[in-house]
Design a protein around this motif. Structure first.
Motif, PDB file in Angstrom:
ATOM      1  N   LYS A 388       0.857  -1.192   0.000  1.00 44.71           N
ATOM      2  CA  LYS A 388       0.000   0.000   0.000  1.00 44.71           C
ATOM      3  C   LYS A 388       0.890   1.239   0.000  1.00 44.71           C
ATOM      4  N   TYR A 389       0.270   2.333  -0.402  1.00 42.17           N
ATOM      5  CA  TYR A 389       0.875   3.652  -0.311  1.00 42.17           C
ATOM      6  C   TYR A 389      -0.001   4.514   0.583  1.00 42.17           C
ATOM      7  N   LEU A 390       0.646   5.327   1.408  1.00 42.97           N
ATOM      8  CA  LEU A 390      -0.044   6.302   2.255  1.00 42.97           C
ATOM      9  C   LEU A 390       0.480   7.685   1.912  1.00 42.97           C
ATOM     10  N   LEU A 391      -0.418   8.689   2.040  1.00 40.81           N
ATOM     11  CA  LEU A 391      -0.011  10.088   1.896  1.00 40.81           C
ATOM     12  C   LEU A 391      -0.228  10.779   3.229  1.00 40.81           C
ATOM     13  N   ARG A 392       0.827  11.417   3.706  1.00 39.57           N
ATOM     14  CA  ARG A 392       0.741  12.175   4.947  1.00 39.57           C
ATOM     15  C   ARG A 392       0.746  13.653   4.593  1.00 39.57           C
ATOM     16  N   CYS A 393      -0.316  14.302   5.008  1.00 36.39           N
ATOM     17  CA  CYS A 393      -0.470  15.724   4.674  1.00 36.39           C
ATOM     18  C   CYS A 393      -0.748  16.482   5.955  1.00 36.39           C
TER      19      CYS A 393
END
Length: 989
Positions: A388-393
């Motif tokens: 999986k890929y996660l985006l932290r914003c």
């Protein structure tokens, strides 16, 4: 007249013969008589009147040689070693037979009256020419020479085979015919047995003897056979069995060891984990089931590539730590003997997954005021399957699945967002560095009403704040007074003059960006009835970075007595305003000058003055000034990443850093310093490696396995600030400056070698290896961690080129120059026994070959002779001393002065400067001759017995058949003894 007396042979039959003699003679000669015959002789006188006879007189003729002697009748005895000879009396004995004599090839073998003789000590399958002689007192008669063959007997004295050549699976043998064939050889059998016993599993062992070859062509003098299909490095023994029609004989065993060959049946290695993170594998292996020799080294092949080192024969495992996660590795083992190498089948294993590495920041693209499109590329090293890929914003996470892009929505317009990408495998997750982007602009919102500040009876100062939601960059503000635009610009304040005192005015502000505008509510206030006017902005002076001197003048129109001044102070773009009230008691009231302290460096401040009377106040416009710079503070330490060049071992350090937490000015450039950690106390001088405005640098001019520290300086116009030092160490590389080895002690088969440490190790040396260099190959002789190693199993008197190989890591190995090692001489080895070339009764000619391993310079050969016991000796005999019959460099020698029919042993001793080695003994017997008389026999007696001893009378020079003792011409003894006791009789003295 006469007649023969035939009474002995034919009864009373007389045959009367007459001889007439006329005249007056009174004698007559009788002819035609038979020897050794009795005749009756009478005389008859005859006249004309008649006759008269005399009485008979007996007359016996003398003896003569016998006649009519026939050949032998022969009966074979003792397996061809004896003949029973029988014969008849002569047809005419012509006398008393005194003796029968038998001659063999002219030599007297028998003399006696018996008409049979056991002719013994013969050689089987040999032609003897026998002649029978019968003797009377008058002479002897001979039979016609009669050729007789002895029957065959089993062969004798078959020499052991000699080894011509040896390989790993075949041995070439040579043998010659036996010294005593004793018949016609019909075949030779080559018999082999393996000296390494086979365990049958029930406590017993078995040694098999096999006939590996049969030679039927026996007409030659020597034969060669190449025995194939042997097992390498096994010890075999060979013997030759020689057959004729009577039996066979076998030689002694010749032992030989087959040469080494590549091993066989090498099992694949076993692999187990020693550590999962980081991955570390233990590779174990077992010796080959068929080593086919002495295992010298093992080598480990990883993914088809050999590392530059090997393992000794006692090492059966290796720990491999230089592995990548989620990678498939194939390991195969090579086992080597001096005969070659073999490889096992490979064993494959896949390392566990790990967090990805090389995750690049995402690519951001603002597509609206509330949406950002985020795209990315896979990590450069995934170290597993991306789950999986996660985006932290900015503290919030978005699940992005396994795709390569994601749309982030519900964002605020014209807001900077910091987004990082997190890539995950089953082994963990890794976050990238943060990428920043602004959302697009939107029309402003929430424009607050302006604030009105009555500055006099004719002026109002209007201030306002940017919209609470500017949604972009405000391009201008419009200030309206009672609907008319009185100001357009970017300032957030305006001083409206020329107003009428005591009048109510309404003000509103419109903020505009690229997408639209926002209007504030209307605010109303009235001017003062009367107040000071004409107050100029203060004069500002920056004394240094933390202080500002504020000077101001009195209002142009005070309109009364000034009761206080108020200073309003604010930072640019800051909403908070600081006030300082200066009344008549303040020290600055009269001087109209005040110093502001504890300010921030490199900050812009706005200041205005308000003057108040009892009736009102008036304010000046804002005056602005910027404090000066000071050196930066709190520069963070740099981050380091040690890498290696794509090809080779050149170390690389990637350095990156952030700006100072307190820049205190405009950062002009950064300085990056490097210093090397010396091995001796103290620090080396820092070296400026980079000077520029970037915040990253790749350092290439580095040494392997060296400790470095890096420091960053941030520089502005007022000075610079250093960071703390960051430590790192570059990776290992092949050692440099390897020296030739030195030899502590050297013997014929061993050498103790001293290894010098490399001038530049370029790492922790984990392995030293001694190799022998030839024209195209390098053979590992020894390896280990110590700097003094012993080389074993060297060949004496041999020159080796020995070099040192040092390793600091799996592939970080280098070889140094070689030094010449010459082993000391040793006594020769592998010397075969001498071979008989020619053999006689008193001489023998021998030849021999050079030793297989001279182990030095051969100085000479020595041929030693030892007299053994006689072949037919029944009693033990004392051994004789060994004589040297030849000394010299040749390979041939003749022995003379030997005794006939004597057993000898001979061996060759080879000499070099280190010593000597003897071959095995070769036994032989000289041929026979006729006996020789050398001393009288002895006679001793008493009253009843005569003792005769002839033990020292003859040199036999051959195999004894019998002794004959006669007394007065009569045979009294026949046999093999050398003494005789004869009883006395009355008529003999």
């Amino acid at each position: 007249m006469h007649h023969k007396d035939q009474r002995e042979s034919s009864g009373n039959c007389w045959i009367i013969r007459s001889i007439d003699s006329k005249g007056t003679s009174h004698q007559a000669h009788l002819f035609g008589l038979e020897p050794f015959t009795t005749y009756h002789v009478g005389v008859v006188a005859v006249n004309s009147a008649g006759q008269v006879s005399s009485p008979w007189t007996l007359v016996k003729t003398p003896e003569s040689s016998p006649s009519g002697l026939n050949n032998f009748t022969v009966d074979q005895r003792e397996n061809g070693r004896a003949l029973l000879l029988q014969w008849l009396e002569p047809v005419k004995s012509n006398g008393v037979i005194k003796a029968y004599n038998i001659f063999s090839d002219g030599l007297l073998e028998y003399s006696g009256l018996s008409r049979q003789f056991l002719f013994r000590r013969l050689v089987p399958f040999t032609l003897y020419t026998l002649t029978l002689e019968a003797c009377t007192a008058a002479g002897c008669a001979h039979s016609v020479p009669q050729p007789l063959w002895t029957v065959e007997a089993p062969p004798e004295s078959q020499l052991a085979p000699t080894i011509l050549s040896v390989e790993s699976t075949n041995v070439k043998l040579h043998w010659s015919q036996p010294a005593n064939p004793n018949g016609k050889i019909i075949r030779y059998e080559v018999i082999r047995r393996c000296l390494e016993r086979e365990d049958l599993g029930n406590g017993t062992t078995q040694v098999d003897e096999d006939i590996v070859f049969t030679e039927y062509n026996t007409e030659r003098n020597s034969w060669v056979y190449n025995d194939t299909g042997l097992q390498p490095w096994k010890q075999y023994a060979y013997k030759i069995c020689t057959w004729n029609s009577a039996g066979h004989t076998c030689s002694s065993w010749t032992v030989v060891r087959a040469l080494q060959a590549p091993p066989e049946s090498l099992s694949p290695p076993e692999i187990s984990y020693m550590s999962m993170n980081p991955p570390k594998l233990l590779i174990s292996w077992t010796p080959p089931q068929q080593p086919n020799g002495i295992i010298q080294t093992y080598r480990l092949q990883r993914n088809g590539v050999f590392p530059p080192f090997s393992f000794n024969a006692s090492t059966f495992n290796y720990t491999d730590s230089q592995l990548l996660p989620f990678s498939t590795y194939s390991y195969a083992v090579f086992a080597c003997t001096s005969g070659g190498c073999c490889t096992s089948k490979p064993t494959e294993i896949t390392t566990p997954e790990a967090p990805p590495s090389g995750v690049s920041p995402p690519v951001l693209w603002a597509i609206s005021a509330s949406q950002i499109n985020v795209s990315w590329s896979p990590p450069s090293m995934q170290n597993g399957k991306i789950t999986k890929y996660l985006l932290r914003c900015d503290g919030q996470e978005y699940m992005a699945g396994q795709g390569m892009s994601f749309l982030v929505s519900n964002l605020q317009p014209f807001t900077q967002y910091n987004i990082s990408l997190v890539a995950c495998t089953n082994g963990g997750c890794t976050a990238s560095q943060t990428a920043s982007i602004w959302t697009m602009e939107a029309p402003p919102e929430n424009m607050d009403p302006p604030k009105l500040h009555i500055t006099g009876s004719e002026s109002i100062e209007i201030t306002w704040k940017p919209p609470r939601k500017p949604h972009g960059q405000i391009r201008s503000y419009e200030l309206r007074r009672d609907g008319d635009i009185v100001y357009t610009g970017l300032e957030t304040h305006y001083h409206d003059f020329t107003l009428t005192p005591g009048i109510v005015y309404g003000y509103s502000v419109t903020a505009t960006n690229s997408q639209g505008s926002a209007l504030s509510p209307l605010v109303k206030d009235h001017t003062s009835p009367s107040a000071p006017s004409g107050l100029e902005p203060p004069k500002l002076h920056s004394r240094h970075a933390l202080e500002i001197v504020v000077d101001w003048d009195s209002p142009v129109k005070t309109n009364g007595e000034i009761i206080n001044y108020t200073l309003f102070i604010r930072e640019l773009f800051e909403r908070e305003i600081q006030t300082m009230c200066i009344n008549t008691t303040h020290s600055s009231f009269a001087t109209r000058s005040l110093t502001l302290k504890d300010l921030k460096p490199f900050h812009r401040y706005e200041i205005r003055v308000q003057a108040c009377t009892a009736l009102g106040c008036t304010s000046s416009d804002w005056a602005s000034i910027q404090t000066t710079e000071v050196p930066p503070l709190m520069q963070p330490a740099p981050h380091l990443e040690v890498q290696t060049a794509a090809r080779g071992f050149q170390p690389i350090i990637v350095v990156w850093w952030a700006g100072p937490l307190k820049p205190n000015g405009k950062i002009i450039y950064f300085e990056l310093y490097r210093r090397q950690i010396a091995t001796y106390p103290g620090k080396s001088s820092p070296l400026l490696t980079y000077n520029g405005s970037l915040n990253t640098f790749t350092d290439l001019e580095l040494l392997p396995f060296t400790e470095y520290e890096y420091q960053v300086w941030a520089v502005n116009s007022a000075g610079k600030a250093p960071s703390n030092w960051t430590w790192c160490r570059t990776g290992p590389a092949p050692p440099e400056g390897l020296k030739v080895p030195t030899f502590h002690t050297v013997s014929s088969t061993q050498a103790v070698v001293n290894i010098s440490t490399p001038e530049r190790p370029n790492g922790n040396v984990s392995l030293y290896r001694l190799f022998s260099s030839s024209s195209r190959t390098h053979t590992v002789m020894s390896e280990g961690l110590v700097t003094q190693q012993t080389l074993h199993d060297l060949r004496p008197f041999t020159t080796y080129a020995i070099g040192v190989e040092a390793c600091t890591c799996f592939n970080c190995c280098s070889r140094g120059p070689t030094a010449e090692l010459r082993t000391l001489p040793a006594p020769p080895s592998g010397l075969s026994p001498p071979q008989i070339q020619t053999l006689g009764s008193r001489m023998a000619f021998f030849h021999w070959t050079s030793p297989r391993f001279p182990n030095g310079v051969i100085h000479s050969y020595e041929l030693q002779l030892h007299r053994a016991c006689p072949p037919d000796s029944a009693r033990p005999c004392p051994p004789s001393h060994t004589e040297t019959k030849y000394w010299g460099p040749g390979h041939r020698a003749s022995l003379v002065g030997l005794q006939p029919y004597t057993a000898y042993r001979v061996q060759v001793v080879v000499h070099n400067e280190a010593g000597s080695t003897a071959s095995g003994w070769t036994s032989f017997s000289t041929k026979k001759e006729m006996p020789q008389y050398q001393a009288p026999f002895s006679v001793d007696s008493n009253e009843s017995t005569v003792y005769v001893n002839w033990s020292g009378t003859f040199l036999l020079n051959g195999q004894l058949k019998e002794y004959l003792v006669t007394n007065g011409g009569q045979q009294v003894y026949s046999g093999l003894d050398t003494t005789l006791y004869i009883s006395r009789t009355v008529d003999k003295s």
